[in-house]
Design a protein around this motif. Structure first.
Motif, PDB file in Angstrom:
ATOM      1  N   MET A   1       0.835  -1.184   0.000  1.00 56.96           N
ATOM      2  CA  MET A   1       0.000   0.000   0.000  1.00 56.96           C
ATOM      3  C   MET A   1       0.878   1.245   0.000  1.00 56.96           C
ATOM      4  SD  MET A   1      -3.063  -0.950  -0.048  1.00 56.96           S
ATOM      5  CE  MET A   1      -4.460  -1.662   0.705  1.00 56.96           C
ATOM      6  N   LEU A   2       0.294   2.339  -0.449  1.00 57.30           N
ATOM      7  CA  LEU A   2       1.061   3.535  -0.746  1.00 57.30           C
ATOM      8  C   LEU A   2       0.295   4.783  -0.308  1.00 57.30           C
ATOM      9  CD1 LEU A   2       3.616   4.459  -2.392  1.00 57.30           C
ATOM     10  CD2 LEU A   2       2.118   4.536  -4.379  1.00 57.30           C
ATOM     11  N   THR A   3       1.054   5.788   0.148  1.00 60.37           N
ATOM     12  CA  THR A   3       0.518   7.114   0.444  1.00 60.37           C
ATOM     13  C   THR A   3       1.205   8.111  -0.480  1.00 60.37           C
ATOM     14  OG1 THR A   3       0.053   6.654   2.776  1.00 60.37           O
ATOM     15  CG2 THR A   3       0.383   8.961   2.177  1.00 60.37           C
ATOM     16  N   ALA A   4       0.429   8.933  -1.174  1.00 60.61           N
ATOM     17  CA  ALA A   4       0.992   9.982  -2.025  1.00 60.61           C
ATOM     18  C   ALA A   4       1.139  11.264  -1.207  1.00 60.61           C
ATOM     19  CB  ALA A   4       0.090  10.244  -3.227  1.00 60.61           C
ATOM     20  N   VAL A   5       2.259  11.939  -1.381  1.00 55.67           N
ATOM     21  CA  VAL A   5       2.515  13.230  -0.744  1.00 55.67           C
ATOM     22  C   VAL A   5       2.874  14.187  -1.870  1.00 55.67           C
ATOM     23  CG1 VAL A   5       3.952  14.516   0.869  1.00 55.67           C
ATOM     24  CG2 VAL A   5       3.352  12.129   1.367  1.00 55.67           C
ATOM     25  N   ILE A   6       2.064  15.218  -2.039  1.00 54.93           N
ATOM     26  CA  ILE A   6       2.258  16.145  -3.154  1.00 54.93           C
ATOM     27  C   ILE A   6       2.681  17.501  -2.609  1.00 54.93           C
ATOM     28  CG2 ILE A   6       1.190  17.199  -5.172  1.00 54.93           C
ATOM     29  CD1 ILE A   6      -0.885  14.802  -4.913  1.00 54.93           C
ATOM     30  N   LEU A   7       3.836  17.952  -3.058  1.00 53.21           N
ATOM     31  CA  LEU A   7       4.375  19.249  -2.643  1.00 53.21           C
ATOM     32  C   LEU A   7       3.817  20.318  -3.566  1.00 53.21           C
ATOM     33  CD1 LEU A   7       8.090  18.073  -2.282  1.00 53.21           C
ATOM     34  CD2 LEU A   7       6.312  18.083  -0.529  1.00 53.21           C
ATOM     35  N   ALA A   8       3.158  21.318  -2.995  1.00 54.22           N
ATOM     36  CA  ALA A   8       2.512  22.355  -3.804  1.00 54.22           C
ATOM     37  C   ALA A   8       2.723  23.719  -3.167  1.00 54.22           C
ATOM     38  CB  ALA A   8       1.017  22.062  -3.933  1.00 54.22           C
ATOM     39  N   GLY A   9       2.596  24.739  -3.985  1.00 56.48           N
ATOM     40  CA  GLY A   9       2.765  26.108  -3.500  1.00 56.48           C
ATOM     41  C   GLY A   9       1.730  27.029  -4.110  1.00 56.48           C
ATOM     42  N   GLU A  10       1.885  28.282  -3.842  1.00 53.65           N
ATOM     43  CA  GLU A  10       0.940  29.277  -4.338  1.00 53.65           C
ATOM     44  C   GLU A  10       0.849  29.218  -5.863  1.00 53.65           C
ATOM     45  OE1 GLU A  10       0.126  34.061  -3.957  1.00 53.65           O
ATOM     46  OE2 GLU A  10       1.638  33.103  -2.721  1.00 53.65           O
ATOM     47  N   GLY A  11      -0.373  29.209  -6.359  1.00 53.12           N
ATOM     48  CA  GLY A  11      -0.604  29.177  -7.797  1.00 53.12           C
ATOM     49  C   GLY A  11      -0.559  27.781  -8.406  1.00 53.12           C
ATOM     50  N   ASP A  12      -0.443  26.757  -7.590  1.00 49.71           N
ATOM     51  CA  ASP A  12      -0.323  25.388  -8.084  1.00 49.71           C
ATOM     52  C   ASP A  12      -1.649  24.625  -8.143  1.00 49.71           C
ATOM     53  OD1 ASP A  12       2.374  25.343  -8.630  1.00 49.71           O
ATOM     54  OD2 ASP A  12       2.955  24.390  -6.737  1.00 49.71           O
ATOM     55  N   GLU A  13      -2.761  25.303  -8.037  1.00 51.90           N
ATOM     56  CA  GLU A  13      -4.044  24.595  -7.993  1.00 51.90           C
ATOM     57  C   GLU A  13      -4.276  23.711  -9.222  1.00 51.90           C
ATOM     58  OE1 GLU A  13      -4.252  28.096  -5.296  1.00 51.90           O
ATOM     59  OE2 GLU A  13      -3.657  27.854  -7.393  1.00 51.90           O
ATOM     60  N   GLU A  14      -4.066  24.253 -10.404  1.00 53.52           N
ATOM     61  CA  GLU A  14      -4.276  23.456 -11.624  1.00 53.52           C
ATOM     62  C   GLU A  14      -3.242  22.345 -11.744  1.00 53.52           C
ATOM     63  OE1 GLU A  14      -4.958  25.517 -15.304  1.00 53.52           O
ATOM     64  OE2 GLU A  14      -5.995  27.131 -14.259  1.00 53.52           O
ATOM     65  N   ARG A  15      -2.017  22.632 -11.384  1.00 50.93           N
ATOM     66  CA  ARG A  15      -0.965  21.614 -11.426  1.00 50.93           C
ATOM     67  C   ARG A  15      -1.289  20.481 -10.449  1.00 50.93           C
ATOM     68  NH1 ARG A  15       4.250  22.887 -13.053  1.00 50.93           N
ATOM     69  NH2 ARG A  15       5.116  22.149 -11.088  1.00 50.93           N
ATOM     70  N   LEU A  16      -1.770  20.828  -9.276  1.00 53.60           N
ATOM     71  CA  LEU A  16      -2.160  19.825  -8.282  1.00 53.60           C
ATOM     72  C   LEU A  16      -3.268  18.931  -8.831  1.00 53.60           C
ATOM     73  CD1 LEU A  16      -2.190  18.528  -5.484  1.00 53.60           C
ATOM     74  CD2 LEU A  16      -3.630  20.448  -4.710  1.00 53.60           C
ATOM     75  N   ALA A  17      -4.251  19.539  -9.451  1.00 54.22           N
ATOM     76  CA  ALA A  17      -5.363  18.762 -10.017  1.00 54.22           C
ATOM     77  C   ALA A  17      -4.859  17.777 -11.075  1.00 54.22           C
ATOM     78  CB  ALA A  17      -6.414  19.693 -10.607  1.00 54.22           C
ATOM     79  N   ARG A  18      -3.924  18.201 -11.923  1.00 56.90           N
ATOM     80  CA  ARG A  18      -3.358  17.295 -12.942  1.00 56.90           C
ATOM     81  C   ARG A  18      -2.655  16.105 -12.302  1.00 56.90           C
ATOM     82  NH1 ARG A  18      -1.732  22.118 -15.905  1.00 56.90           N
ATOM     83  NH2 ARG A  18       0.344  21.858 -15.037  1.00 56.90           N
ATOM     84  N   THR A  19      -1.929  16.364 -11.234  1.00 57.70           N
ATOM     85  CA  THR A  19      -1.233  15.275 -10.538  1.00 57.70           C
ATOM     86  C   THR A  19      -2.234  14.309  -9.915  1.00 57.70           C
ATOM     87  OG1 THR A  19       0.678  16.666 -10.110  1.00 57.70           O
ATOM     88  CG2 THR A  19       0.403  14.732  -8.694  1.00 57.70           C
ATOM     89  N   LEU A  20      -3.257  14.842  -9.285  1.00 61.12           N
ATOM     90  CA  LEU A  20      -4.262  13.983  -8.648  1.00 61.12           C
ATOM     91  C   LEU A  20      -4.964  13.089  -9.664  1.00 61.12           C
ATOM     92  CD1 LEU A  20      -5.706  16.543  -6.096  1.00 61.12           C
ATOM     93  CD2 LEU A  20      -4.371  14.483  -5.556  1.00 61.12           C
ATOM     94  N   VAL A  21      -5.227  13.608 -10.855  1.00 61.89           N
ATOM     95  CA  VAL A  21      -5.881  12.812 -11.895  1.00 61.89           C
ATOM     96  C   VAL A  21      -5.025  11.599 -12.259  1.00 61.89           C
ATOM     97  CG1 VAL A  21      -6.538  12.825 -14.344  1.00 61.89           C
ATOM     98  CG2 VAL A  21      -7.310  14.654 -12.835  1.00 61.89           C
ATOM     99  N   SER A  22      -3.703  11.763 -12.310  1.00 58.27           N
ATOM    100  CA  SER A  22      -2.847  10.634 -12.685  1.00 58.27           C
ATOM    101  C   SER A  22      -2.793   9.558 -11.597  1.00 58.27           C
ATOM    102  CB  SER A  22      -1.437  11.106 -13.054  1.00 58.27           C
ATOM    103  OG  SER A  22      -0.676  11.458 -11.928  1.00 58.27           O
ATOM    104  N   LEU A  23      -3.252   9.884 -10.398  1.00 58.29           N
ATOM    105  CA  LEU A  23      -3.248   8.920  -9.296  1.00 58.29           C
ATOM    106  C   LEU A  23      -4.538   8.092  -9.218  1.00 58.29           C
ATOM    107  CD1 LEU A  23      -1.721  11.193  -6.510  1.00 58.29           C
ATOM    108  CD2 LEU A  23      -0.531   9.492  -7.911  1.00 58.29           C
ATOM    109  N   ILE A  24      -5.572   8.516  -9.917  1.00 57.02           N
ATOM    110  CA  ILE A  24      -6.886   7.874  -9.809  1.00 57.02           C
ATOM    111  C   ILE A  24      -6.858   6.372 -10.073  1.00 57.02           C
ATOM    112  CG2 ILE A  24      -9.201   7.763 -10.830  1.00 57.02           C
ATOM    113  CD1 ILE A  24      -9.103  10.847 -10.966  1.00 57.02           C
ATOM    114  N   PRO A  25      -6.181   5.868 -11.113  1.00 49.71           N
ATOM    115  CA  PRO A  25      -6.188   4.415 -11.319  1.00 49.71           C
ATOM    116  C   PRO A  25      -5.675   3.627 -10.106  1.00 49.71           C
ATOM    117  CG  PRO A  25      -5.379   5.505 -13.278  1.00 49.71           C
ATOM    118  CD  PRO A  25      -5.491   6.565 -12.206  1.00 49.71           C
ATOM    119  N   ALA A  26      -4.651   4.143  -9.430  1.00 50.18           N
ATOM    120  CA  ALA A  26      -4.116   3.457  -8.248  1.00 50.18           C
ATOM    121  C   ALA A  26      -5.093   3.504  -7.080  1.00 50.18           C
ATOM    122  CB  ALA A  26      -2.776   4.052  -7.849  1.00 50.18           C
ATOM    123  N   VAL A  27      -5.879   4.563  -6.990  1.00 56.92           N
ATOM    124  CA  VAL A  27      -6.916   4.647  -5.952  1.00 56.92           C
ATOM    125  C   VAL A  27      -7.996   3.611  -6.226  1.00 56.92           C
ATOM    126  CG1 VAL A  27      -8.736   6.096  -4.969  1.00 56.92           C
ATOM    127  CG2 VAL A  27      -6.504   7.094  -5.486  1.00 56.92           C
TER     128      VAL A  27
END
Length: 155
Positions: free
Chosen positions: A1-27
């Motif tokens: 099992m795995l935990t994802a940790v995503i490092l994000a900063g100001e203005g990264d909302e869209e970038r964060l969403a793109r990363t989360l989408v690539s994790l969906i199959p593993a979820v």
């Protein structure tokens, strides 16, 4: 099992969403148990994206490691896209090693050279206990094996 940790900063909302989408199959397959977004700059929009995705929103990597539900952490920068079949490569590594590992960088030679200096651009798969001992600065310099899967990071 795995935990994802995503490092994000100001203005990264869209970038964060793109990363989360690539994790969906593993979820969906039950491999990725939970995820945390590390607040790198106090951006309120990041908290909203994390909340909508069901992720914890934490102040630092140490807190993410302390609250992780898995023994292995997959540390990514916001904007990272993991190319399939990334979960299989991570699963194989976890089954046969305790060493940290990084993804191969997608794109051409120029893309690889431009990304060389950013410590988490290639992601980092690491045991939770090692993350707690070394912290973010120590993990940035850790020697790691290379996974058989690719990562792409765009602005």
């Amino acid at each position: 099992m795995l935990t994802a940790v995503i490092l994000a900063g100001e203005g990264d909302e869209e970038r964060l969403a793109r990363t989360l989408v690539s994790l969906i199959p593993a979820v969906l397959e039950g491999f990725l148990r939970d995820a945390a977004v590390v607040d790198g700059g106090g951006a309120a929009g990041l908290a909203d994206v994390a909340d909508h995705a069901g992720c914890a929103f934490v102040p630092d990597l140490r807190t993410a490691a302390e609250t992780a539900r898995s023994d292995w952490l997959l540390i990514l920068e916001a904007g990272a896209r993991l190319e399939e079949p990334w979960a299989g490569a991570v699963r194989d590594h976890i089954a046969g090693s305790r060493r940290p590992a990084r993804f191969r960088v997608g794109g051409g030679l120029l893309a690889r050279l431009l990304r060389r200096g950013a410590p988490f651009r290639r992601g980092l798969l690491v045991r939770r206990e090692e993350a707690l001992v070394k912290g973010q600065a120590g993990l940035a310099r850790v020697r790691a094996a290379r996974l058989g899967a690719r990562i792409e990071v765009r602005g």
